[in-house]
Scaffold this motif. Structure first.
Motif: not given
Length: 230
Positions: A44-53
């Motif tokens: 939670s708390g992240l935009g799709f484009e920010e997500v890393g492993p």
């Protein structure tokens, strides 16, 4: 295996972010844990484009974070209950695709006016109408799973979409194509006049011709390449 799943979930998130299916910090991608402990899911708390492993958490069937750091999404029951109900499903996606929300609110059938909709109809796409609110309980998650049935996608009316597929790659491309199908229909409806669409027999044939597994995998690979170029 765990690292591969976390990488795939994060890639699916970034592909959908690149495709404008993000909604600030809301929306999520998950993958079934091969050990049966729950799902690997975007934090939670992240935009799709920010997500890393490292932003992908192992969430138990009851919502406990078993591995990873960060908070889980409140709507985890969408993922856990669909995966529980469908042994064939390895990945679940929930987004707030603007086009799908708009089309679902209109109450009209999804029509196969372009290639994309043939992946979903006939019959008409499944719809969940019990609530347009968040899916915060196992009971509501089970109701979503029941509305989805054995289909690959469901409109959460006044809310978003749920996609279910054997793996993250297929789920991501399916979510991408559902958004495009809804966009195409909204554009045709906005233009006015009489729209044409494929008859059921042709639609099923187009599904087989346009979207066999190897082509869906090829589409995933293209979307990842496009992401890398960006």
């Amino acid at each position: 295996m765990t690292e591969d799943l976390r990488r795939l979930v994060s890639l699916g998130c970034r592909v959908l972010g690149d495709a404008d299916q993000g909604d600030l910090i809301w929306g999520h991608v998950s993958a079934r844990d091969p050990g049966g402990r729950g799902v690997w899911m975007k934090a939670s708390g992240l935009g799709f484009e920010e997500v890393g492993p490292d932003d992908v958490l192992l969430v138990s069937w009851d919502g406990e974070v078993l591995e990873g750091t960060g908070r889980r999404h409140a709507e985890y029951p969408i993922h856990t209950e669909v995966v529980r109900a469908r042994p064939d499903v390895g990945s679940v996606i929930h987004t707030h695709s603007p086009a799908a929300v708009a089309l679902g609110a209109l109450g009209v059938p999804l029509r196969p006016i372009s290639h994309e909709a043939n992946l979903f109809v006939p019959p008409d796409i499944a719809r969940f109408t019990a609530t347009g609110d968040l899916v915060l309980t196992a009971e509501l998650g089970r109701a979503v799973a029941a509305a989805l049935g054995d289909r690959n996608a469901c409109l959460l009316v006044n809310h978003g979409i749920v996609v279910a597929a054997p793996d993250v790659q297929t789920a991501t491309v399916t979510a991408y194509l559902l958004d495009r199908a809804c966009r195409m229909q909204l554009a045709a409806m906005a233009a006015g006049g009489w729209a044409t669409w494929s008859a059921p027999q042709e639609s099923l044939a187009k599904r087989e011709h346009c979207y066999p597994d190897p082509l869906l995998q090829g589409a995933w690979e293209y979307l990842v390449r496009r992401l890398d170029r960006g």
